[in-house]
Scaffold this active site. Structure first.
Site, PDB file in Angstrom:
ATOM      1  N   ASP A 113      -0.064   3.791  -1.566  1.00 13.74           N
ATOM      2  CA  ASP A 113       0.167   4.995  -2.364  1.00 13.74           C
ATOM      3  C   ASP A 113       1.631   5.680  -1.752  1.00 13.74           C
ATOM      4  O   ASP A 113       1.741   5.663  -0.436  1.00 13.74           O
ATOM      5  CB  ASP A 113      -0.665   6.107  -2.209  1.00 13.74           C
ATOM      6  CG  ASP A 113      -2.324   5.781  -2.984  1.00 13.74           C
ATOM      7  OD1 ASP A 113      -2.129   4.633  -3.413  1.00 13.74           O
ATOM      8  OD2 ASP A 113      -3.394   6.644  -2.918  1.00 13.74           O
ATOM      9  N   HIS A 169      -1.672  -2.559   1.657  1.00 13.60           N
ATOM     10  CA  HIS A 169      -2.456  -3.670   1.304  1.00 13.60           C
ATOM     11  C   HIS A 169      -1.579  -4.671   0.914  1.00 13.60           C
ATOM     12  O   HIS A 169      -0.430  -4.837   0.651  1.00 13.60           O
ATOM     13  CB  HIS A 169      -3.153  -3.287  -0.007  1.00 13.60           C
ATOM     14  CG  HIS A 169      -4.336  -2.164   0.268  1.00 13.60           C
ATOM     15  ND1 HIS A 169      -5.820  -2.525  -0.002  1.00 13.60           N
ATOM     16  CD2 HIS A 169      -4.414  -0.904   0.685  1.00 13.60           C
ATOM     17  CE1 HIS A 169      -6.318  -1.481   0.541  1.00 13.60           C
ATOM     18  NE2 HIS A 169      -5.551  -0.419   0.893  1.00 13.60           N
ATOM     19  N   SER A 256       5.020   7.662   7.300  1.00 15.45           N
ATOM     20  CA  SER A 256       5.228   6.300   7.621  1.00 15.45           C
ATOM     21  C   SER A 256       5.841   5.510   6.345  1.00 15.45           C
ATOM     22  O   SER A 256       5.972   6.101   5.329  1.00 15.45           O
ATOM     23  CB  SER A 256       3.981   5.506   8.008  1.00 15.45           C
ATOM     24  OG  SER A 256       3.125   6.381   8.879  1.00 15.45           O
TER      25      SER A 256
END
Length: 298
Positions: A113, A169, A256
């Site tokens: 996301d 991911h 991040s």
């Protein structure tokens, strides 16, 4: 003010930045910049704050954060009162229904996301940080041989705000090598900081990995830490089969960035993302949604 493009609504939105006033002061005022260079960018500062956020006493911050940034806890595995610390909440896992993964193996999916920039036909020596600031892939990973593999390829920069889901991911099935770690500073990765610190991604703590994907060729993953990010945690098993959508790792507290590099002619990024990037806007994306497709002839 940070404006980004919402792909779903096809409209621009203003980002609500955690600690925006403090960020502006730190990266713009003489005193703030002095403290930044002397204390804030240092590992010790982030480690001490990370220590606090790992303690039960930090749970009191969760309610305010959820309220201020409208965090949807119906999507998380744990309930509000089940989090053991603020960090436990921060790198929360989502339930299996929260982020459906595009099932077409030739679709390139978002790996987390966040807010996404996309660049194709990249020049390894002039990668874009923000307008006017560039850096090189060789400086980013400290490996000339690996860097050369991605000349004229594609670069995706996914910025994770403190309010975002903070796990990243795999875009495909395949085999992932062991992660290499590079020590560095802890500057913020917010656009406010990116416009002030040259070669910021090359200054910060980071890790990189080669992922041998089944449908997109060799992919370089680079995870960049930031202010108050105590750890970049890799959770995948190196040199073992990976499934599309599997978790690679997560960041502890702080904004991040995850950067992906693809070899030349291996992927085609969706036009709306490339267009918004060319206009200077990030696109808001969610884990598992289609952002492009494989360009490998079969």
């Amino acid at each position: 003010m940070i404006k980004y493009y919402n792909r779903t609504k096809k409209s621009y939105e203003i980002e609500k930045v955690a600690g925006e006033k403090v960020l502006n002061w730190t990266y713009s005022s003489p005193i703030g910049v002095g403290l930044l260079e002397l204390i804030i960018k240092r590992r010790l500062c982030s480690s001490l704050y990370g220590w606090y956020l790992n303690r039960r006493m930090s749970r009191k911050k969760i309610n305010t954060f959820v309220t201020n940034f409208n965090i949807d806890l119906t999507q998380t595995e744990k309930k509000l009162n089940d989090f053991s610390s603020f960090n436990d909440f921060f790198y929360r896992k989502l339930n299996s229904q929260a982020r459906p993964i595009d099932t077409n193996n030739l679709s390139l999916i978002s790996f987390g996301d966040g807010r996404l920039y996309a660049y194709d036909n990249i020049d390894l020596n002039r990668l874009v940080q923000v307008k006017g600031f560039t850096y090189s892939l060789k400086e980013l990973i400290n490996d000339d041989h690996i860097a050369e593999k991605f000349n004229n390829g594609t670069c995706l920069i996914l910025r994770l705000c403190p309010t975002d889901y903070h796990r990243f991911h795999f875009i495909d099935s395949g085999i992932c090598e062991k992660s290499a770690k590079i020590k560095g500073s802890y500057y913020s990765v917010n656009p406010i900081a990116l416009q002030k610190v040259k070669k910021l991604f090359c200054e910060n703590k980071r890790e990189w990995t080669i992922f041998h994907s089944n449908n997109f060729g060799d992919v370089l993953y680079v995870e960049v830490g930031a202010t108050c990010v105590g750890s970049i945690v890799q959770t995948y098993p190196p040199h073992k089969p990976i499934n599309r959508g599997d978790e690679k790792g997560y960041f502890k507290f702080g904004g991040s960035t995850v950067i992906l590099f693809f070899e030349a002619n291996k992927v085609k990024i969706d036009e709306d993302i490339l267009r918004q990037t060319s206009l200077g806007y990030e696109c808001y994306v969610l884990l598992g949604e289609k952002i492009g497709k494989s360009n490998i002839e079969r």
